[in-house]
Scaffold this active site. Structure first.
Site, short mmCIF file in Angstrom:
data_model
loop_
_atom_site.label_atom_id
_atom_site.label_comp_id
_atom_site.label_asym_id
_atom_site.label_seq_id
_atom_site.Cartn_x
_atom_site.Cartn_y
_atom_site.Cartn_z
N GLY A 46 101.52 -13.71 -4.24
CA GLY A 46 102.50 -13.30 -5.00
C GLY A 46 103.22 -12.37 -5.43
O GLY A 46 104.18 -12.03 -5.90
N CYS A 47 101.99 -11.76 -6.64
CA CYS A 47 102.14 -10.30 -6.98
C CYS A 47 102.08 -9.00 -6.01
O CYS A 47 103.06 -8.25 -6.04
CB CYS A 47 100.78 -10.29 -7.75
SG CYS A 47 100.43 -11.23 -8.72
N THR A 48 101.84 -9.15 -4.45
CA THR A 48 101.94 -8.40 -3.62
C THR A 48 103.33 -8.26 -3.29
O THR A 48 104.14 -7.21 -2.97
CB THR A 48 101.22 -8.45 -2.15
OG1 THR A 48 99.53 -8.67 -2.88
CG2 THR A 48 101.04 -7.39 -1.41
#
Length: 157
Positions: A46-48
């Site tokens: 998700g952060c990527t």
């Protein structure tokens, strides 16, 4: 904990970036609008997704006179790996003791796979050139965060 109040000065902070350099929010006052986005952990799916989408709209952000600062509880040593692997074009800041996340009201109780724990709650703050908090974004999907952000910037700036 609650978010800082829109219209007030954004809480100031100084944190180390991926190059172990100190970055201070106050350094941008009078010069740039700032997007401070808090993300839970570098190199996770998700952060990527969120970071790469922000990378890809850099020109649109530049056109709006906006600088992006990504903040996570990751140690400084982890940040260059995230930047290099995904060719990120903005600073990532280390908030290992989550003091800045506490100031911004985005460290709290989370639930994942039936377990509860304290952690970073994905939140984005838009700070104007005058240092005042213009908007808090805490309800968005990582896949469309960049689009929602550009819409908010157009509405606010």
């Amino acid at each position: 904990m609650s978010f800082p109040k829109v219209g007030n000065l954004a809480p100031i902070f100084s944190l180390k970036n991926q190059a172990d350099e100190k970055i201070s929010l106050k350094d941008f006052r009078g010069k740039k609008n700032v997007v401070v986005y808090f993300y839970p952990k570098a190199l996770t799916p998700g952060c990527t997704t969120q970071a790469c989408a922000l990378r890809d709209v850099k020109q649109e952000l530049d056109d709006r006179d906006v600088v992006v600062l990504g903040v996570s509880p990751d140690p400084v040593a982890r940040l260059p790996k995230f930047i290099d692997k995904h060719e990120l074009n903005f600073d990532l800041l280390s908030d290992e003791d989550h003091k800045v996340a506490d100031k911004y009201g985005c460290w709290g109780l989370k639930k994942f796979m039936g377990k509860e724990f304290m952690g970073l709650i994905r939140t984005t703050f838009i700070v104007g050139k005058d240092g005042k908090l213009l908007q808090v974004m805490d309800k968005f999907k990582t896949k469309t965060h960049h689009e929602d952000l550009l819409t908010e910037l157009d509405r606010l700036l």
